[in-house]
Design a protein around this motif. Structure first.
Motif, short mmCIF file in Angstrom:
data_model
loop_
_atom_site.label_atom_id
_atom_site.label_comp_id
_atom_site.label_asym_id
_atom_site.label_seq_id
_atom_site.Cartn_x
_atom_site.Cartn_y
_atom_site.Cartn_z
N ASN A 28 -29.55 -117.23 -40.18
CA ASN A 28 -28.17 -116.83 -40.45
C ASN A 28 -27.12 -117.23 -39.42
O ASN A 28 -25.94 -117.22 -39.72
N LEU A 29 -27.55 -117.54 -38.20
CA LEU A 29 -26.57 -117.70 -37.14
C LEU A 29 -26.53 -119.11 -36.55
O LEU A 29 -25.46 -119.61 -36.23
N LEU A 30 -27.69 -119.71 -36.40
CA LEU A 30 -27.76 -120.98 -35.67
C LEU A 30 -27.13 -122.13 -36.45
O LEU A 30 -27.31 -122.26 -37.65
N LYS A 31 -26.38 -122.95 -35.68
CA LYS A 31 -25.76 -124.15 -36.23
C LYS A 31 -26.13 -125.33 -35.36
O LYS A 31 -26.47 -125.18 -34.19
N SER A 32 -26.02 -126.49 -35.90
CA SER A 32 -26.34 -127.72 -35.18
C SER A 32 -25.59 -127.76 -33.85
O SER A 32 -24.40 -127.49 -33.80
N GLY A 33 -26.31 -128.10 -32.79
CA GLY A 33 -25.71 -128.22 -31.48
C GLY A 33 -25.76 -126.96 -30.64
O GLY A 33 -25.46 -126.99 -29.45
N ASP A 34 -26.15 -125.83 -31.24
CA ASP A 34 -26.23 -124.59 -30.48
C ASP A 34 -27.35 -124.65 -29.45
O ASP A 34 -28.31 -125.41 -29.60
N ARG A 35 -27.21 -123.83 -28.42
CA ARG A 35 -28.30 -123.61 -27.46
C ARG A 35 -28.80 -122.19 -27.71
O ARG A 35 -28.02 -121.25 -27.74
N VAL A 36 -30.10 -122.05 -27.89
CA VAL A 36 -30.73 -120.74 -28.08
C VAL A 36 -31.49 -120.41 -26.81
O VAL A 36 -32.30 -121.21 -26.34
N VAL A 37 -31.22 -119.23 -26.26
CA VAL A 37 -31.94 -118.79 -25.07
C VAL A 37 -32.76 -117.56 -25.46
O VAL A 37 -32.21 -116.54 -25.87
N LEU A 38 -34.06 -117.71 -25.36
CA LEU A 38 -34.98 -116.60 -25.59
C LEU A 38 -35.05 -115.82 -24.28
O LEU A 38 -35.53 -116.33 -23.28
N VAL A 39 -34.52 -114.60 -24.27
CA VAL A 39 -34.43 -113.82 -23.04
C VAL A 39 -35.54 -112.78 -23.00
O VAL A 39 -35.63 -111.92 -23.88
N HIS A 40 -36.39 -112.90 -22.00
CA HIS A 40 -37.48 -111.95 -21.76
C HIS A 40 -37.14 -111.11 -20.54
O HIS A 40 -36.62 -111.65 -19.57
N VAL A 41 -37.47 -109.84 -20.59
CA VAL A 41 -37.33 -108.99 -19.41
C VAL A 41 -38.67 -108.31 -19.19
O VAL A 41 -39.15 -107.57 -20.05
N VAL A 84 -43.24 -116.56 -33.34
CA VAL A 84 -41.87 -116.70 -32.85
C VAL A 84 -41.61 -118.14 -32.42
O VAL A 84 -40.57 -118.72 -32.73
N LEU A 85 -42.56 -118.73 -31.71
CA LEU A 85 -42.39 -120.12 -31.27
C LEU A 85 -42.29 -121.07 -32.45
O LEU A 85 -41.52 -122.03 -32.41
N GLU A 86 -43.05 -120.80 -33.51
CA GLU A 86 -42.96 -121.65 -34.71
C GLU A 86 -41.60 -121.52 -35.39
O GLU A 86 -41.03 -122.50 -35.86
N ILE A 87 -41.06 -120.29 -35.44
CA ILE A 87 -39.72 -120.08 -36.01
C ILE A 87 -38.69 -120.88 -35.23
O ILE A 87 -37.85 -121.58 -35.81
N LEU A 88 -38.77 -120.81 -33.90
CA LEU A 88 -37.80 -121.50 -33.06
C LEU A 88 -38.00 -123.01 -33.07
O LEU A 88 -37.02 -123.77 -33.04
N GLN A 89 -39.23 -123.47 -33.14
CA GLN A 89 -39.50 -124.90 -33.23
C GLN A 89 -38.94 -125.46 -34.53
O GLN A 89 -38.33 -126.53 -34.55
N ALA A 90 -39.12 -124.73 -35.63
CA ALA A 90 -38.58 -125.17 -36.92
C ALA A 90 -37.05 -125.23 -36.86
O ALA A 90 -36.45 -126.18 -37.37
N ALA A 91 -36.42 -124.24 -36.23
CA ALA A 91 -34.96 -124.25 -36.10
C ALA A 91 -34.50 -125.41 -35.23
O ALA A 91 -33.51 -126.07 -35.54
N ALA A 92 -35.24 -125.67 -34.16
CA ALA A 92 -34.89 -126.79 -33.27
C ALA A 92 -34.93 -128.10 -34.04
O ALA A 92 -34.04 -128.95 -33.89
N SER A 94 -34.95 -128.56 -37.58
CA SER A 94 -34.13 -128.65 -38.78
C SER A 94 -32.63 -128.51 -38.49
O SER A 94 -31.82 -129.15 -39.15
N LYS A 95 -32.28 -127.69 -37.53
CA LYS A 95 -30.86 -127.45 -37.25
C LYS A 95 -30.37 -128.17 -36.00
O LYS A 95 -29.22 -128.03 -35.62
N LYS A 96 -31.25 -128.89 -35.35
CA LYS A 96 -30.89 -129.66 -34.15
C LYS A 96 -30.28 -128.75 -33.08
O LYS A 96 -29.19 -129.00 -32.57
N VAL A 97 -31.00 -127.67 -32.76
CA VAL A 97 -30.57 -126.77 -31.70
C VAL A 97 -31.50 -126.94 -30.51
O VAL A 97 -32.66 -127.33 -30.65
N GLU A 98 -30.97 -126.65 -29.34
CA GLU A 98 -31.77 -126.68 -28.11
C GLU A 98 -32.30 -125.27 -27.89
O GLU A 98 -31.55 -124.30 -27.94
N VAL A 99 -33.61 -125.14 -27.64
CA VAL A 99 -34.21 -123.84 -27.42
C VAL A 99 -34.81 -123.81 -26.02
O VAL A 99 -35.59 -124.69 -25.65
#
Length: 160
Positions: A28-41, A84-92, A94-99
């Protein structure tokens, strides 16, 4: 007019609600060119060889291909979830985002809000465990704290 590159952060602890947050962001949110940061604490007691070096600033940004390697757990003290990694890899792909991933050590509420400013986040997505009123009062709600203290829009996703 050129599109502005956005930074979207996803709070991740690999619970069902944080997986739902990753899925929601990808759908719903990611668009081409976005940077996605997976934040772990990780908690202050978590063992990490680089913890002292990065205790104030968090780890360096870790590109998704490196984060997918098996030795990530030993190197950074996390155990990434394959789904989760598969979801993000697919987004990277298909949507050309940097993860990328970033790891902090300390109180999740404070560190997630610090990440917003450190990473110049445009939008933050995180899951909600759905604690009842009593547990939320005793333990505190991470998502509620982030919604009220982050300096960017926050979307809270409940797991189905």
């Amino acid at each position: 007019m050129a599109a502005t590159k956005r930074t979207i952060a996803i709070g991740m602890d690999y619970s069902s609600s944080s997986k739902a947050a990753a899925r929601w962001a990808a759908d719903n949110l990611l668009k081409s060119g976005d940077r996605v940061v997976l934040v772990h604490v990780l908690s202050k007691g978590a063992d990490a060889s680089h913890k002292e070096l990065w205790k104030n600033t968090g780890s360096p940004l870790i590109p998704l291909p490196e984060f997918m390697e098996m030795n990530v757990q030993a190197r950074y003290g996390v155990n990434p979830d394959k789904e989760v990694l598969e979801i993000l890899q697919a987004a990277a792909n298909s949507k050309k985002v940097e993860v990328v991933a970033k790891i902090y050590w300390g109180d999740a509420r404070e560190k997630l809000c610090e990440a917003v400013d450190d990473l110049k986040v445009d939008a933050f997505v995180l899951g909600c465990r759905g604690l009842g009123p009593l547990k939320r009062a005793l333990l505190g709600s991470v998502s509620n704290y982030v919604v009220n203290n982050a300096t960017c829009p926050v979307t809270v996703v409940h797991s189905a």
